[in-house]
Structure formats: structure tokens, C-alpha cells
Design a protein around this motif. Sequence first.
Motif, PDB file in Angstrom:
ATOM      1  N   ASP A  31       0.834  -1.202   0.000  1.00 37.12           N
ATOM      2  CA  ASP A  31       0.000   0.000   0.000  1.00 37.12           C
ATOM      3  C   ASP A  31       0.869   1.252   0.000  1.00 37.12           C
ATOM      4  N   LEU A  32       1.942   1.240   0.787  1.00 34.92           N
ATOM      5  CA  LEU A  32       2.831   2.397   0.845  1.00 34.92           C
ATOM      6  C   LEU A  32       3.493   2.636  -0.510  1.00 34.92           C
ATOM      7  N   ALA A  33       3.960   1.569  -1.140  1.00 38.46           N
ATOM      8  CA  ALA A  33       4.587   1.720  -2.457  1.00 38.46           C
ATOM      9  C   ALA A  33       3.599   2.295  -3.466  1.00 38.46           C
ATOM     10  N   LYS A  34       2.346   1.850  -3.396  1.00 43.16           N
ATOM     11  CA  LYS A  34       1.323   2.336  -4.327  1.00 43.16           C
ATOM     12  C   LYS A  34       0.998   3.803  -4.059  1.00 43.16           C
ATOM     13  N   ARG A  35       0.854   4.170  -2.770  1.00 47.32           N
ATOM     14  CA  ARG A  35       0.474   5.548  -2.423  1.00 47.32           C
ATOM     15  C   ARG A  35       1.563   6.550  -2.780  1.00 47.32           C
ATOM     16  N   THR A  36       2.802   6.158  -2.642  1.00 48.48           N
ATOM     17  CA  THR A  36       3.907   7.099  -2.837  1.00 48.48           C
ATOM     18  C   THR A  36       4.538   6.994  -4.214  1.00 48.48           C
ATOM     19  N   GLY A  37       4.317   5.881  -4.902  1.00 50.65           N
ATOM     20  CA  GLY A  37       4.991   5.671  -6.178  1.00 50.65           C
ATOM     21  C   GLY A  37       6.479   5.437  -6.024  1.00 50.65           C
ATOM     22  N   ALA A  38       6.915   5.022  -4.834  1.00 46.73           N
ATOM     23  CA  ALA A  38       8.339   4.796  -4.583  1.00 46.73           C
ATOM     24  C   ALA A  38       8.879   3.713  -5.501  1.00 46.73           C
ATOM     25  N   ASP A  39      10.111   3.894  -5.945  1.00 46.52           N
ATOM     26  CA  ASP A  39      10.767   2.910  -6.805  1.00 46.52           C
ATOM     27  C   ASP A  39      11.452   1.812  -6.007  1.00 46.52           C
ATOM     28  N   GLU A  40      11.622   2.034  -4.696  1.00 43.31           N
ATOM     29  CA  GLU A  40      12.315   1.063  -3.842  1.00 43.31           C
ATOM     30  C   GLU A  40      11.929   1.350  -2.400  1.00 43.31           C
ATOM     31  N   LEU A  41      11.788   0.295  -1.606  1.00 42.34           N
ATOM     32  CA  LEU A  41      11.497   0.433  -0.182  1.00 42.34           C
ATOM     33  C   LEU A  41      12.693  -0.062   0.620  1.00 42.34           C
ATOM     34  N   MET A  42      13.166   0.771   1.536  1.00 42.44           N
ATOM     35  CA  MET A  42      14.299   0.405   2.392  1.00 42.44           C
ATOM     36  C   MET A  42      13.774   0.232   3.813  1.00 42.44           C
ATOM     37  N   ILE A  43      13.806  -0.997   4.295  1.00 46.94           N
ATOM     38  CA  ILE A  43      13.146  -1.359   5.541  1.00 46.94           C
ATOM     39  C   ILE A  43      14.100  -1.243   6.715  1.00 46.94           C
ATOM     40  N   THR A  44      13.625  -0.601   7.771  1.00 44.38           N
ATOM     41  CA  THR A  44      14.376  -0.501   9.008  1.00 44.38           C
ATOM     42  C   THR A  44      13.460  -0.868  10.165  1.00 44.38           C
ATOM     43  N   GLY A  45      14.051  -1.181  11.304  1.00 43.04           N
ATOM     44  CA  GLY A  45      13.249  -1.521  12.476  1.00 43.04           C
ATOM     45  C   GLY A  45      14.067  -1.356  13.741  1.00 43.04           C
ATOM     46  N   THR A  46      13.631  -0.455  14.612  1.00 44.14           N
ATOM     47  CA  THR A  46      14.317  -0.232  15.877  1.00 44.14           C
ATOM     48  C   THR A  46      13.597  -1.023  16.954  1.00 44.14           C
ATOM     49  N   VAL A  47      14.226  -2.091  17.424  1.00 46.97           N
ATOM     50  CA  VAL A  47      13.682  -2.905  18.505  1.00 46.97           C
ATOM     51  C   VAL A  47      14.832  -3.359  19.395  1.00 46.97           C
ATOM     52  N   HIS A  48      14.494  -3.801  20.592  1.00 47.33           N
ATOM     53  CA  HIS A  48      15.520  -4.259  21.522  1.00 47.33           C
ATOM     54  C   HIS A  48      16.115  -5.594  21.114  1.00 47.33           C
ATOM     55  N   ASP A  49      15.277  -6.529  20.710  1.00 49.59           N
ATOM     56  CA  ASP A  49      15.679  -7.919  20.485  1.00 49.59           C
ATOM     57  C   ASP A  49      16.378  -8.079  19.139  1.00 49.59           C
ATOM     58  N   ALA A  50      17.681  -8.395  19.175  1.00 57.57           N
ATOM     59  CA  ALA A  50      18.461  -8.514  17.947  1.00 57.57           C
ATOM     60  C   ALA A  50      17.979  -9.670  17.080  1.00 57.57           C
ATOM     61  N   ALA A  51      17.708 -10.802  17.692  1.00 59.18           N
ATOM     62  CA  ALA A  51      17.252 -11.966  16.931  1.00 59.18           C
ATOM     63  C   ALA A  51      15.907 -11.687  16.264  1.00 59.18           C
ATOM     64  N   PHE A  52      15.060 -10.897  16.929  1.00 60.68           N
ATOM     65  CA  PHE A  52      13.768 -10.543  16.354  1.00 60.68           C
ATOM     66  C   PHE A  52      13.957  -9.746  15.073  1.00 60.68           C
ATOM     67  N   ARG A  53      14.900  -8.815  15.071  1.00 60.52           N
ATOM     68  CA  ARG A  53      15.148  -8.013  13.867  1.00 60.52           C
ATOM     69  C   ARG A  53      15.573  -8.880  12.696  1.00 60.52           C
ATOM     70  N   VAL A  54      16.510  -9.803  12.945  1.00 60.74           N
ATOM     71  CA  VAL A  54      16.972 -10.682  11.873  1.00 60.74           C
ATOM     72  C   VAL A  54      15.810 -11.519  11.351  1.00 60.74           C
ATOM     73  N   ARG A  55      15.036 -12.079  12.269  1.00 54.96           N
ATOM     74  CA  ARG A  55      13.911 -12.925  11.886  1.00 54.96           C
ATOM     75  C   ARG A  55      12.860 -12.127  11.116  1.00 54.96           C
ATOM     76  N   SER A  56      12.654 -10.872  11.467  1.00 58.33           N
ATOM     77  CA  SER A  56      11.681 -10.038  10.778  1.00 58.33           C
ATOM     78  C   SER A  56      12.024  -9.915   9.294  1.00 58.33           C
ATOM     79  N   TYR A  57      13.299  -9.705   8.976  1.00 55.51           N
ATOM     80  CA  TYR A  57      13.700  -9.604   7.572  1.00 55.51           C
ATOM     81  C   TYR A  57      13.468 -10.935   6.842  1.00 55.51           C
ATOM     82  N   GLU A  58      13.689 -12.042   7.522  1.00 49.31           N
ATOM     83  CA  GLU A  58      13.410 -13.353   6.929  1.00 49.31           C
ATOM     84  C   GLU A  58      11.922 -13.500   6.615  1.00 49.31           C
ATOM     85  N   LEU A  59      11.078 -13.117   7.575  1.00 43.18           N
ATOM     86  CA  LEU A  59       9.639 -13.281   7.396  1.00 43.18           C
ATOM     87  C   LEU A  59       9.096 -12.389   6.282  1.00 43.18           C
ATOM     88  N   ILE A  60       9.621 -11.176   6.176  1.00 41.47           N
ATOM     89  CA  ILE A  60       9.189 -10.285   5.102  1.00 41.47           C
ATOM     90  C   ILE A  60       9.597 -10.864   3.750  1.00 41.47           C
TER      91      ILE A  60
END
Length: 364
Positions: A326-355
Amino acid sequence: MSGDHDEIRGTARGSAPVPLSVLDLATVGAGYTASDAIRTGVDIARTAERRGYHRYWVAEHHSMPGVASSSPAVLLAHIAAHTSSIRLGSGGVMLPNHAPLVIAEQFGTLEAMAPGRVDLGLGRAPGTDGATAAALRRTDRLHEGADEFPQQLVELTRFLDDEFPDGHPYGRIHAVPGPSQATAPGGVQSPHRPPIWLLGSSGFSAQLAGHLGLPFAFAHHFSAANTVPALELYRSSFRPSEVLDAPYALIGVSALAAEDGKEALRQARTGALSMLRLRTNRPGLIPTAEEAEAYPYTEMERDFADSWLANVIHGTPAEVRDGLDDLAKRTGADELMITGTVHDAAFRVRSYELIADAYGLPEA
């Protein structure tokens, strides 16, 4: 360079509507160290490379205990040694904090270490508070530094290209390593130098990037209200150049995925509390989920945290995929760069896998 070069334009894989990339701030959680954060950065970069993300960028910040990315060039050199194909870059280097020659030398060195896969993203904000910026720049004329950004950009570009005009005071100075010293795989000399991106959270850099025909990266993750106006200004200002024949806009977006959507929200709240503390001059390590749950928010603080969370796409992998689409459609962005600030390091790595799973990105 032409506008078709892969160093700028990514290729979407799987079912992703646009290429997906990673922005890592090397965040340090309570109970962890900067060394832990850097090891996590390597894990994220290698995961991103294996799963088909296009870029891995780090951002310059200073005097923030919870962010270990004060020296992008050093971090990128370390990441380059642990990866082989993913593009690496700065999102970004704050140019007014540094002499242009220093940046040209640092990124020329990176290009020599990882030929053909280095990006140089530049911003004009200090990436810190005023006192720290003054200590970095050895001057308290901070507004003047931002105003001089276009001139600094020209100087940096000339150092990178080794092309000062005849009679210029810097005409006999060469940024080494430079284009002639870069070596491609197989020992063949490469004329490439890192492509320049302009970064921004308002209209100034958007318009400048458009005028210069450069790719543009917008910080949607902390300036969401300005995203569409800035991208429209960039596109309307765009002039074709040797770099690009058409606009190319990337946006940074906070996104966190978990098998359990409630857990994604629970983890996202650690980043919201961290940002609240930063904005109220109480910077520190990223708090644990338990600390974030127990924090006694005032009404004003709760409003801030809720507003921050509203710009974080979080939930199950399918929910995050839908939010990113939805964000890509609304903005017409050519690329999405994903970031995530969380405490749990393993959660961040796993989040990129799940996406990556949600988009059907292949395992390399």
C-alpha cells in the motif's frame, strides 16, 4: 553512468512490487554492547544478501548510546568483508560534518574493497544535537554548514571524479583510492566510483536531487507527513543527467514482522519508547519489551508513542506485506528500504526473513 546501471536501479524479485532493501542503525539494546550490535549488523546483511534484498545501508548518528553507527565507512568495510554481492552504502553520511576530500577517500577505499557495489548517500543534517555537531565540525556555525551543502556536494563530486577545472586550487589534489585505482573482479580496472544519492526529510534535498538528476532517498520512517510532497517535488524538479534519465526515489520505512502480530507490536513499542527518550533529551540504550510495557507514560508521552507507532508497519508477514504494498502504491516509490528499531536482535533478523518469505523472495 547511465540511468540503466544496476548500481542505482534495483530489480524486484519474487512478488515484491518494487525492490526491497535494508537500513540498519546498528541499534544497541539494554544488556547488549556495541560489539553485539555490529555482529547483528553482519547477520542482517548476510540474511539480506541471501534472501535477495537489494541494498544494505547504515546511517551516521552521533552521541546516541543506543545507536552504534557513528562511522558508516568503518562499518561498511566490516560488512563488505562478510558479504559478496549485496550493495552497501550510507543512508547517509552527513556531509557538513566532514571535509569532502575525507569522504571521497573513505568511499574510494570502500569501492576498491568492494568494486561495483558501494553507494554514497549524503545528507545535510548533523545527525545529532547542536553541541555534538559543533564538536564534529569544530565550529558553531551549524546553519552555515547546511547552507553550504550544494557547494560541498560539487567539491565532493569533483574529488570522486578527479575532475577539477584547470586553475582550481584543488586541481593537483587527488582522492586516493579514486576511479583509476578501483579494481573489478578478475583484476580489471574499473572506472566506477560510488554513485551519489541525496537523502532528505523535507523538500530541500528533494529539489536539489531533482535539479542534479540524482537518485533520492526520503526518510519516511520519521517524516511520514512530508513523504508525498517531497517525492512530488523531486519528480517535478527532475532533469535527466548522465546518472539518471528518469527519477528514482527510495523511501525508508519502519516495518516489523512476526508470526504473532501482537508480538510484533510488543517489540515495536521498544523503539517507540527509545524515540520518546531521544526526543526528550534522555537518549539511552533501546529498552526491553518488559520495560516498555511497564513504562508510566504521561498522556502527552502516550500520544507521542502512538503517533510514532502509527508510522511503523507491524504485524504478521502477510499484514506487513500488505502495508508495504500500500505504501509503495500511495507514494509511487521505486524502492522500499526497511528498518526496524527494537531491543531484540534476533527478532530483527527474523523479521527480515519473514518479510522475504511473505514476498516469496528466493533463498540464494
